[in-house]
Design a protein around this motif. Structure first.
Motif, PDB file in Angstrom:
ATOM      1  N   LEU A 239       0.738  -1.374  -0.127  1.00 32.05           N
ATOM      2  CA  LEU A 239      -0.024   0.020   0.147  1.00 32.05           C
ATOM      3  C   LEU A 239       0.818   1.354   0.101  1.00 32.05           C
ATOM      4  N   ALA A 240       2.126   1.147   0.573  1.00 29.02           N
ATOM      5  CA  ALA A 240       2.825   2.551   0.735  1.00 29.02           C
ATOM      6  C   ALA A 240       3.760   2.646  -0.556  1.00 29.02           C
ATOM      7  N   VAL A 241       3.866   1.577  -1.468  1.00 29.91           N
ATOM      8  CA  VAL A 241       4.882   1.770  -2.646  1.00 29.91           C
ATOM      9  C   VAL A 241       4.321   2.859  -3.651  1.00 29.91           C
ATOM     10  N   PRO A 242       2.968   3.208  -3.869  1.00 32.79           N
ATOM     11  CA  PRO A 242       2.732   3.918  -4.842  1.00 32.79           C
ATOM     12  C   PRO A 242       2.998   5.591  -4.061  1.00 32.79           C
ATOM     13  N   GLY A 243       2.615   5.686  -3.151  1.00 26.82           N
ATOM     14  CA  GLY A 243       2.980   7.201  -2.439  1.00 26.82           C
ATOM     15  C   GLY A 243       4.488   7.059  -2.290  1.00 26.82           C
ATOM     16  N   LEU A 244       5.346   6.450  -2.130  1.00 21.38           N
ATOM     17  CA  LEU A 244       6.778   6.542  -2.001  1.00 21.38           C
ATOM     18  C   LEU A 244       7.446   6.873  -3.309  1.00 21.38           C
ATOM     19  N   LEU A 245       6.911   6.163  -4.325  1.00 24.64           N
ATOM     20  CA  LEU A 245       7.233   6.378  -5.483  1.00 24.64           C
ATOM     21  C   LEU A 245       7.021   7.674  -6.288  1.00 24.64           C
ATOM     22  N   VAL A 246       5.674   8.153  -5.843  1.00 27.07           N
ATOM     23  CA  VAL A 246       5.451   9.465  -6.162  1.00 27.07           C
ATOM     24  C   VAL A 246       6.476  10.675  -5.495  1.00 27.07           C
ATOM     25  N   GLN A 247       6.582  10.353  -4.165  1.00 24.43           N
ATOM     26  CA  GLN A 247       7.484  11.136  -3.427  1.00 24.43           C
ATOM     27  C   GLN A 247       8.884  11.133  -3.914  1.00 24.43           C
ATOM     28  N   ALA A 248       9.352  10.179  -4.576  1.00 27.38           N
ATOM     29  CA  ALA A 248      10.915   9.995  -4.810  1.00 27.38           C
ATOM     30  C   ALA A 248      10.883  10.715  -6.243  1.00 27.38           C
ATOM     31  N   ILE A 249       9.753  10.603  -6.960  1.00 23.67           N
ATOM     32  CA  ILE A 249       9.895  11.110  -8.544  1.00 23.67           C
ATOM     33  C   ILE A 249       9.641  12.573  -8.547  1.00 23.67           C
ATOM     34  N   ALA A 250       8.966  13.078  -7.674  1.00 25.83           N
ATOM     35  CA  ALA A 250       8.398  14.452  -7.582  1.00 25.83           C
ATOM     36  C   ALA A 250       9.716  15.707  -7.746  1.00 25.83           C
ATOM     37  N   PRO A 251      10.851  15.295  -6.832  1.00 24.49           N
ATOM     38  CA  PRO A 251      11.730  16.594  -7.057  1.00 24.49           C
ATOM     39  C   PRO A 251      12.231  16.503  -8.354  1.00 24.49           C
ATOM     40  N   PHE A 252      12.618  15.227  -9.095  1.00 19.66           N
ATOM     41  CA  PHE A 252      12.964  15.352 -10.411  1.00 19.66           C
ATOM     42  C   PHE A 252      12.265  15.627 -11.901  1.00 19.66           C
ATOM     43  N   SER A 253      10.938  15.214 -11.249  1.00 20.00           N
ATOM     44  CA  SER A 253       9.990  15.887 -12.516  1.00 20.00           C
ATOM     45  C   SER A 253       9.527  17.231 -12.358  1.00 20.00           C
ATOM     46  N   LEU A 254       9.697  17.683 -11.153  1.00 15.16           N
ATOM     47  CA  LEU A 254       9.050  19.100 -11.137  1.00 15.16           C
ATOM     48  C   LEU A 254      10.505  19.977 -11.083  1.00 15.16           C
ATOM     49  N   ALA A 255      11.615  19.507 -11.092  1.00 15.50           N
ATOM     50  CA  ALA A 255      12.756  20.544 -11.268  1.00 15.50           C
ATOM     51  C   ALA A 255      12.943  21.198 -12.613  1.00 15.50           C
ATOM     52  N   ARG A 256      13.480  22.493 -12.710  1.00 14.25           N
ATOM     53  CA  ARG A 256      13.438  23.002 -13.848  1.00 14.25           C
ATOM     54  C   ARG A 256      15.071  22.998 -14.343  1.00 14.25           C
ATOM     55  N   CYS A 257      15.323  22.982 -15.499  1.00 13.27           N
ATOM     56  CA  CYS A 257      16.685  22.785 -15.969  1.00 13.27           C
ATOM     57  C   CYS A 257      17.334  24.297 -16.220  1.00 13.27           C
TER      58      CYS A 257
END
Length: 78
Positions: free
Chosen positions: A60-78
């Motif tokens: 049950l924790a996997v989806p939330g943890l994956l989103v938390q891990a991916i968020a900084p990289f997906s929202l970072a501006r280059c």
């Protein structure tokens, strides 16, 4: 869990609507989040029993943890 979801929805609705008392909206939202964090432990235990409880909680924790891990990289501006 129904009360928690209702409080979160109400709090967010008040914030989006521009409620004049933002502090009240934030307290309602915070109360809902607090209840949700408390309820998500015993609810699966009551519904599915103690057998495999730790594995279920991990799944049950996997989806939330994956989103938390991916968020900084997906929202970072280059």
């Amino acid at each position: 869990m129904i009360v928690a979801t209702t409080l979160v929805t109400l709090g967010l609705s008040l914030l989006v609507a521009g409620a004049p008392i933002v502090a009240v909206a934030l307290m309602i939202y915070g109360g809902g989040i607090g209840l949700e964090s408390i309820a998500k432990g015993p609810l699966p235990l009551a519904l599915f029993g103690a057998d495999g409880y730790a594995t279920l909680m991990g799944k049950l924790a996997v989806p939330g943890l994956l989103v938390q891990a991916i968020a900084p990289f997906s929202l970072a501006r280059c």
